[in-house]
Design a protein around this motif. Structure first.
Motif, PDB file in Angstrom:
ATOM      1  N   GLN A 228      91.847  45.231  17.731  1.00 58.48           N
ATOM      2  CA  GLN A 228      92.144  46.574  18.989  1.00 58.48           C
ATOM      3  C   GLN A 228      91.928  45.734  20.550  1.00 58.48           C
ATOM      4  N   HIS A 229      92.010  44.359  20.446  1.00 65.18           N
ATOM      5  CA  HIS A 229      91.557  44.184  21.498  1.00 65.18           C
ATOM      6  C   HIS A 229      91.497  44.270  22.810  1.00 65.18           C
ATOM      7  N   ALA A 230      92.795  44.886  22.446  1.00 65.66           N
ATOM      8  CA  ALA A 230      93.473  45.759  24.258  1.00 65.66           C
ATOM      9  C   ALA A 230      92.203  46.975  24.746  1.00 65.66           C
ATOM     10  N   GLU A 231      92.261  47.644  23.722  1.00 68.77           N
ATOM     11  CA  GLU A 231      91.140  49.161  23.061  1.00 68.77           C
ATOM     12  C   GLU A 231      89.178  48.328  23.830  1.00 68.77           C
ATOM     13  N   ALA A 232      89.315  47.145  22.778  1.00 67.38           N
ATOM     14  CA  ALA A 232      87.583  47.264  23.122  1.00 67.38           C
ATOM     15  C   ALA A 232      88.007  46.138  24.971  1.00 67.38           C
ATOM     16  N   ALA A 233      88.694  46.250  25.307  1.00 67.77           N
ATOM     17  CA  ALA A 233      88.579  45.699  26.965  1.00 67.77           C
ATOM     18  C   ALA A 233      88.504  47.218  27.622  1.00 67.77           C
ATOM     19  N   ARG A 234      89.181  47.963  27.400  1.00 69.75           N
ATOM     20  CA  ARG A 234      89.492  49.411  27.540  1.00 69.75           C
ATOM     21  C   ARG A 234      88.136  49.665  27.995  1.00 69.75           C
ATOM     22  N   VAL A 235      87.068  49.422  27.017  1.00 65.94           N
ATOM     23  CA  VAL A 235      85.752  49.942  27.253  1.00 65.94           C
ATOM     24  C   VAL A 235      84.384  49.191  28.034  1.00 65.94           C
ATOM     25  N   PHE A 236      85.210  47.794  27.750  1.00 63.59           N
ATOM     26  CA  PHE A 236      84.036  47.280  28.064  1.00 63.59           C
ATOM     27  C   PHE A 236      84.367  47.119  29.684  1.00 63.59           C
ATOM     28  N   ASP A 237      85.759  47.130  30.178  1.00 62.75           N
ATOM     29  CA  ASP A 237      86.200  47.694  31.728  1.00 62.75           C
ATOM     30  C   ASP A 237      85.372  48.476  31.562  1.00 62.75           C
ATOM     31  N   HIS A 238      85.646  50.088  31.557  1.00 60.11           N
ATOM     32  CA  HIS A 238      85.228  51.262  32.176  1.00 60.11           C
ATOM     33  C   HIS A 238      82.648  51.481  31.917  1.00 60.11           C
ATOM     34  N   TYR A 239      83.053  50.897  31.666  1.00 62.61           N
ATOM     35  CA  TYR A 239      81.821  50.302  31.342  1.00 62.61           C
ATOM     36  C   TYR A 239      81.154  49.833  32.579  1.00 62.61           C
ATOM     37  N   MET A 240      81.490  48.226  32.418  1.00 55.53           N
ATOM     38  CA  MET A 240      80.840  47.219  33.319  1.00 55.53           C
ATOM     39  C   MET A 240      80.113  47.830  34.773  1.00 55.53           C
ATOM     40  N   PRO A 241      80.824  49.051  35.615  1.00 60.26           N
ATOM     41  CA  PRO A 241      79.712  49.167  36.657  1.00 60.26           C
ATOM     42  C   PRO A 241      78.036  49.806  35.718  1.00 60.26           C
ATOM     43  N   LEU A 242      77.762  50.200  34.854  1.00 59.09           N
ATOM     44  CA  LEU A 242      76.514  50.660  34.672  1.00 59.09           C
ATOM     45  C   LEU A 242      75.989  49.690  33.845  1.00 59.09           C
ATOM     46  N   ILE A 243      76.394  48.283  33.708  1.00 63.10           N
ATOM     47  CA  ILE A 243      76.048  46.641  33.040  1.00 63.10           C
ATOM     48  C   ILE A 243      76.002  46.007  33.556  1.00 63.10           C
ATOM     49  N   ARG A 244      76.858  46.375  34.679  1.00 63.67           N
ATOM     50  CA  ARG A 244      76.211  45.034  35.851  1.00 63.67           C
ATOM     51  C   ARG A 244      75.351  45.953  36.698  1.00 63.67           C
ATOM     52  N   TYR A 245      74.936  47.289  37.170  1.00 65.07           N
ATOM     53  CA  TYR A 245      73.703  47.258  37.405  1.00 65.07           C
ATOM     54  C   TYR A 245      72.429  47.602  37.071  1.00 65.07           C
ATOM     55  N   GLU A 246      73.013  47.641  35.964  1.00 64.63           N
ATOM     56  CA  GLU A 246      70.873  47.650  34.646  1.00 64.63           C
ATOM     57  C   GLU A 246      70.704  45.956  34.758  1.00 64.63           C
ATOM     58  N   PHE A 247      72.089  44.731  34.886  1.00 59.68           N
ATOM     59  CA  PHE A 247      71.798  43.686  34.552  1.00 59.68           C
ATOM     60  C   PHE A 247      70.930  43.171  35.813  1.00 59.68           C
ATOM     61  N   GLN A 248      70.276  43.586  36.441  1.00 54.41           N
ATOM     62  CA  GLN A 248      69.818  43.246  37.982  1.00 54.41           C
ATOM     63  C   GLN A 248      68.894  42.278  37.555  1.00 54.41           C
ATOM     64  N   PRO A 249      68.746  41.103  38.801  1.00 53.97           N
ATOM     65  CA  PRO A 249      67.734  39.832  38.648  1.00 53.97           C
ATOM     66  C   PRO A 249      66.611  40.393  38.762  1.00 53.97           C
ATOM     67  N   LYS A 250      65.584  40.718  38.246  1.00 58.80           N
ATOM     68  CA  LYS A 250      64.278  40.872  38.849  1.00 58.80           C
ATOM     69  C   LYS A 250      63.795  42.268  38.706  1.00 58.80           C
ATOM     70  N   LEU A 251      65.113  42.783  38.161  1.00 62.74           N
ATOM     71  CA  LEU A 251      64.292  45.122  38.024  1.00 62.74           C
ATOM     72  C   LEU A 251      65.352  44.824  36.890  1.00 62.74           C
ATOM     73  N   GLY A 252      66.315  44.236  36.288  1.00 58.70           N
ATOM     74  CA  GLY A 252      66.661  44.438  34.890  1.00 58.70           C
ATOM     75  C   GLY A 252      65.646  45.721  34.081  1.00 58.70           C
ATOM     76  N   LEU A 253      64.561  44.605  33.698  1.00 55.50           N
ATOM     77  CA  LEU A 253      63.291  44.995  33.039  1.00 55.50           C
ATOM     78  C   LEU A 253      63.045  47.285  33.694  1.00 55.50           C
ATOM     79  N   ALA A 254      62.413  46.967  34.345  1.00 57.38           N
ATOM     80  CA  ALA A 254      62.774  48.445  35.259  1.00 57.38           C
ATOM     81  C   ALA A 254      63.436  48.871  34.786  1.00 57.38           C
ATOM     82  N   LEU A 255      64.859  48.740  34.991  1.00 61.28           N
ATOM     83  CA  LEU A 255      65.880  50.099  34.814  1.00 61.28           C
ATOM     84  C   LEU A 255      66.692  50.518  33.588  1.00 61.28           C
ATOM     85  N   ARG A 256      65.883  48.918  32.890  1.00 59.22           N
ATOM     86  CA  ARG A 256      66.061  49.528  31.406  1.00 59.22           C
ATOM     87  C   ARG A 256      64.877  50.493  30.781  1.00 59.22           C
ATOM     88  N   LYS A 257      63.765  50.466  31.167  1.00 58.94           N
ATOM     89  CA  LYS A 257      62.901  51.743  30.501  1.00 58.94           C
ATOM     90  C   LYS A 257      63.182  52.302  31.689  1.00 58.94           C
TER      91      LYS A 257
END
Length: 307
Positions: A228-257
């Motif tokens: 279900q590749h199109a559905e996988a892409a839809r889920v990926f796109d929906h949550y990308m703002p959070l994935i992107r924000y959490e994976f910030q250089p130098k700050l990602g660990l603190a955000l995850r914790k």
């Protein structure tokens, strides 16, 4: 080579919980393991760069390995990070993890930018063990670039058949490794899940990353594997703002914790020095994005995803 079912899927690289005063918090580690298992994670990876392994004493390292394996109790594979200055010290760390019950190790390169030395390091490390070795390819943090040619040679001649590949641009390098290796190497992605969909499309067998909403990555992986590749892409796109924000250089660990702390899974979001902690404005931004994608803090277990 035959694909080992244990060495594919979504593996959470877990942070190491500390108390607010900076001591090891094994009770929170138990809670974190329980949460990952309840989310349906395929395996756990501990004592990586995200796990602050370089900030732990030897006894603390052993305590984390023992407690994680005890809590998991064989329900999923557990991989342990290895990072040392030279090959003998790497072998020592890896053998210790193996003797304590680890199912595999993921190992940083030694600090030598030479193909022959990199090949020899991983070949000797694998030869010293009975569990698989995964190459941890993360030039931004380790300062060493591992070429696709070396990775493919390790697969064909060195007995090393897995790589956690985190060198952007991830797509071309993933394809190059897989083309050269001719089935002898399997690629896991990383980088916070920011390229997870593209990694799967290029032939990756899974991801190893610390994204603090693993239920998202599991859904993407399951949908993709089901075709279900199109559905996988839809889920990926929906949550990308959070994935992107959490994976910030130098700050990602603190955000995850902080996310695990606000989810009620660990008791403190403390990051040992040297390491950044987040300020109140950043915490507010994170919370706003969590709400925007449909999640909420204060809920300890896995959360429902978009329909």
């Amino acid at each position: 080579m035959t694909q080992n079912d244990h060495l594919q899927g979504v593996y959470t690289i877990m942070p190491t919980p500390f108390t607010q005063s900076g001591d090891l918090d094994l009770s929170s580690l138990d809670n974190l393991v329980d949460f990952q298992l309840s989310a349906g994670i395929h395996g756990l990876a501990i004592l990586g760069f995200l796990g602050e392994a370089h900030k732990l004493s030897g006894e603390e390292r052993r305590a984390v390995i023992r407690r994680t394996l005890e809590r998991v109790d064989g329900r999923v594979p557990v991989w342990v990070g290895v990072r040392a200055i030279g090959t003998p010290a790497s072998i020592e760390q890896a053998r210790e993890a193996q003797d304590l019950g680890a199912d595999a190790v993921f190992a940083a390169p030694i600090d030598v930018q030479a193909d022959a030395a990199i090949f020899r390091h991983y070949q000797q490390l694998q030869a010293a063990l009975s569990v698989p070795v995964l190459i941890h390819d993360f030039p931004e943090n380790f300062g060493i670039t591992i070429s696709p040619e070396v990775v493919a040679r390790l697969g064909k001649e060195g007995g090393v058949h897995y790589i956690k590949m985190e060198e952007p641009p991830v797509g071309p390098k993933t394809s190059r490794i897989l083309n050269l290796a001719e089935g002898s190497v399997h690629v896991f992605g990383g980088l916070g899940g920011t390229f997870f969909l593209e990694e799967l499309q290029r032939g990756a067998v899974g991801t190893m990353t610390g994204f603090a909403f693993p239920e998202v990555l599991l859904r993407i992986y399951d949908l993709f594997r089901q075709g279900q590749h199109a559905e996988a892409a839809r889920v990926f796109d929906h949550y990308m703002p959070l994935i992107r924000y959490e994976f910030q250089p130098k700050l990602g660990l603190a955000l995850r914790k902080h996310t695990y702390f606000r989810r009620g899974i660990i008791a403190s979001d403390h990051v040992r020095a040297p390491g950044l902690n987040i300020d109140s404005r950043t915490a507010q931004e994170l919370e706003a994005i969590v709400r925007r994608v449909g999640f909420q803090f204060g809920v300890g277990g896995p959360q429902e995803l978009i329909k």
